[in-house]
Design a protein around this motif. Structure first.
Motif, mmCIF file in Angstrom:
data_model
loop_
_atom_site.group_PDB
_atom_site.id
_atom_site.type_symbol
_atom_site.label_atom_id
_atom_site.label_comp_id
_atom_site.label_asym_id
_atom_site.label_seq_id
_atom_site.Cartn_x
_atom_site.Cartn_y
_atom_site.Cartn_z
ATOM 1 N N THR A 124 -18.350 -29.528 3.923
ATOM 2 C CA THR A 124 -19.560 -29.655 3.995
ATOM 3 C C THR A 124 -20.146 -30.438 4.932
ATOM 4 O OG1 THR A 124 -19.751 -28.950 1.486
ATOM 5 C CG2 THR A 124 -21.744 -30.244 2.339
ATOM 6 N N ILE A 125 -21.112 -29.892 5.809
ATOM 7 C CA ILE A 125 -21.645 -30.661 7.067
ATOM 8 C C ILE A 125 -22.891 -30.730 6.759
ATOM 9 C CG2 ILE A 125 -21.995 -30.797 9.518
ATOM 10 C CD1 ILE A 125 -19.103 -30.658 8.681
ATOM 11 N N GLY A 126 -23.482 -32.075 6.766
ATOM 12 C CA GLY A 126 -25.047 -32.296 6.519
ATOM 13 C C GLY A 126 -25.415 -32.426 7.835
ATOM 14 N N TRP A 127 -26.803 -32.358 8.167
ATOM 15 C CA TRP A 127 -27.361 -32.529 9.449
ATOM 16 C C TRP A 127 -28.789 -32.957 9.258
ATOM 17 C CZ3 TRP A 127 -31.674 -29.538 10.174
ATOM 18 C CH2 TRP A 127 -31.719 -28.377 9.630
ATOM 19 N N ALA A 128 -29.214 -33.683 10.102
ATOM 20 C CA ALA A 128 -30.748 -34.157 10.206
ATOM 21 C C ALA A 128 -31.261 -33.677 11.660
ATOM 22 C CB ALA A 128 -30.712 -35.591 10.032
ATOM 23 N N ALA A 129 -32.274 -33.111 11.624
ATOM 24 C CA ALA A 129 -32.940 -32.827 13.207
ATOM 25 C C ALA A 129 -34.339 -33.630 13.203
ATOM 26 C CB ALA A 129 -33.154 -31.576 13.207
ATOM 27 N N TYR A 130 -34.715 -34.170 14.289
ATOM 28 C CA TYR A 130 -35.786 -34.991 14.502
ATOM 29 C C TYR A 130 -36.516 -34.783 15.988
ATOM 30 C CZ TYR A 130 -33.254 -38.132 11.420
ATOM 31 O OH TYR A 130 -32.667 -38.770 10.484
ATOM 32 N N THR A 131 -37.626 -34.970 15.767
ATOM 33 C CA THR A 131 -38.236 -34.760 17.292
ATOM 34 C C THR A 131 -38.434 -36.412 17.610
ATOM 35 O OG1 THR A 131 -40.465 -34.961 16.271
ATOM 36 C CG2 THR A 131 -39.972 -32.980 16.792
ATOM 37 N N SER B 256 -46.909 -36.110 16.195
ATOM 38 C CA SER B 256 -46.187 -37.133 15.383
ATOM 39 C C SER B 256 -44.759 -36.530 15.247
ATOM 40 C CB SER B 256 -46.701 -37.289 13.967
ATOM 41 O OG SER B 256 -46.932 -35.772 13.194
ATOM 42 N N ASN B 257 -44.043 -37.346 14.910
ATOM 43 C CA ASN B 257 -42.449 -37.091 14.797
ATOM 44 C C ASN B 257 -42.631 -36.257 13.329
ATOM 45 O OD1 ASN B 257 -41.873 -38.588 16.775
ATOM 46 N ND2 ASN B 257 -41.150 -40.460 15.495
ATOM 47 N N MET B 258 -41.210 -35.219 13.598
ATOM 48 C CA MET B 258 -40.997 -34.438 12.575
ATOM 49 C C MET B 258 -39.597 -34.308 12.210
ATOM 50 S SD MET B 258 -41.793 -30.463 12.620
ATOM 51 C CE MET B 258 -41.376 -29.034 11.318
ATOM 52 N N THR B 259 -39.162 -34.538 10.867
ATOM 53 C CA THR B 259 -37.865 -34.268 10.466
ATOM 54 C C THR B 259 -37.516 -33.122 9.639
ATOM 55 O OG1 THR B 259 -37.876 -36.745 10.751
ATOM 56 C CG2 THR B 259 -35.960 -35.741 9.176
ATOM 57 N N GLN B 260 -36.297 -32.615 9.769
ATOM 58 C CA GLN B 260 -35.757 -31.545 8.954
ATOM 59 C C GLN B 260 -34.346 -31.857 8.726
ATOM 60 O OE1 GLN B 260 -37.022 -27.596 9.614
ATOM 61 N NE2 GLN B 260 -38.048 -28.138 11.307
ATOM 62 N N SER C 290 -30.280 -22.252 11.958
ATOM 63 C CA SER C 290 -31.757 -22.015 12.093
ATOM 64 C C SER C 290 -32.421 -22.912 11.407
ATOM 65 C CB SER C 290 -32.202 -20.679 11.896
ATOM 66 O OG SER C 290 -31.840 -19.508 12.476
ATOM 67 N N PHE C 291 -33.474 -23.773 11.947
ATOM 68 C CA PHE C 291 -34.184 -24.898 11.102
ATOM 69 C C PHE C 291 -34.933 -24.195 10.186
ATOM 70 C CE2 PHE C 291 -34.236 -27.142 15.385
ATOM 71 C CZ PHE C 291 -32.881 -28.044 14.843
ATOM 72 N N PRO C 292 -35.396 -24.842 9.000
ATOM 73 C CA PRO C 292 -36.500 -23.959 8.054
ATOM 74 C C PRO C 292 -37.423 -23.623 8.710
ATOM 75 C CG PRO C 292 -35.124 -26.028 7.059
ATOM 76 C CD PRO C 292 -34.799 -25.918 8.366
ATOM 77 N N THR C 293 -38.044 -24.449 9.505
ATOM 78 C CA THR C 293 -39.320 -24.383 10.181
ATOM 79 C C THR C 293 -39.098 -24.808 11.782
ATOM 80 O OG1 THR C 293 -40.586 -24.993 8.223
ATOM 81 C CG2 THR C 293 -41.694 -25.007 10.283
ATOM 82 N N PRO C 294 -39.441 -23.735 12.572
ATOM 83 C CA PRO C 294 -39.338 -24.191 13.995
ATOM 84 C C PRO C 294 -40.431 -25.412 14.480
ATOM 85 C CG PRO C 294 -39.622 -21.801 13.970
ATOM 86 C CD PRO C 294 -39.965 -22.400 12.434
ATOM 87 N N THR D 242 -38.953 -32.442 21.764
ATOM 88 C CA THR D 242 -37.591 -32.733 22.058
ATOM 89 C C THR D 242 -37.165 -32.940 20.700
ATOM 90 O OG1 THR D 242 -38.288 -33.737 24.265
ATOM 91 C CG2 THR D 242 -36.161 -34.373 23.334
ATOM 92 N N VAL D 243 -35.951 -32.032 20.623
ATOM 93 C CA VAL D 243 -35.203 -32.128 19.241
ATOM 94 C C VAL D 243 -33.749 -32.830 19.458
ATOM 95 C CG1 VAL D 243 -34.633 -30.571 17.457
ATOM 96 C CG2 VAL D 243 -36.698 -30.113 18.478
ATOM 97 N N ILE D 244 -33.348 -33.518 18.615
ATOM 98 C CA ILE D 244 -32.200 -34.197 18.486
ATOM 99 C C ILE D 244 -31.512 -33.630 17.093
ATOM 100 C CG2 ILE D 244 -32.401 -35.838 20.035
ATOM 101 C CD1 ILE D 244 -32.408 -37.924 17.543
#
Length: 101
Positions: free
Chosen positions: A93-100, A2-6, A32-36, A42-44
């Motif tokens: 301040t830079i916000g970011w979102a990482a997704y699979t 399933s897709n994961m978001t951080q 570093s992501f809170p959780t790898p 594949t992460v964007i």
């Protein structure tokens, strides 16, 4: 799988000249992501400036995205009155979102 978001944010500034050499990440900050993310993902990463502290236009460069994090830097792109910027920029301040995907 399933897709994961951080998500996250950080305070970032640039006291360096513009990054102009592809692959040279010596002036980047490691995040570093809170959780790898799980193996095989594949992460964007999508970053966005959240503040307007400096009058000139900051650009954001991302490099080396992997399962555990990424590298980021501000790279000011436009100076005052439309001049070419020197790359230096005050803290934003830079916000970011990482997704699979």
């Amino acid at each position: 799988m399933s897709n994961m978001t951080q998500t996250g944010s950080l305070q970032l500034s640039s006291g360096n000249d513009s990054a102009k050499i592809g692959g040279d990440t010596s002036t980047f900050t490691t995040v570093s992501f809170p959780t790898p993310f799980p193996s095989g993902s594949t992460v964007i990463v999508i970053p966005m400036v959240q503040t307007f502290n400096g009058p000139d236009t900051p650009g954001i460069r991302i490099a080396d995205v992997n399962l555990s994090g990424f590298k980021i830097r501000l790279n000011e792109v436009v100076g005052g009155l439309g001049t070419i910027a020197d790359g230096k920029h005050t803290t934003e301040t830079i916000g970011w979102a990482a997704y699979t995907v």
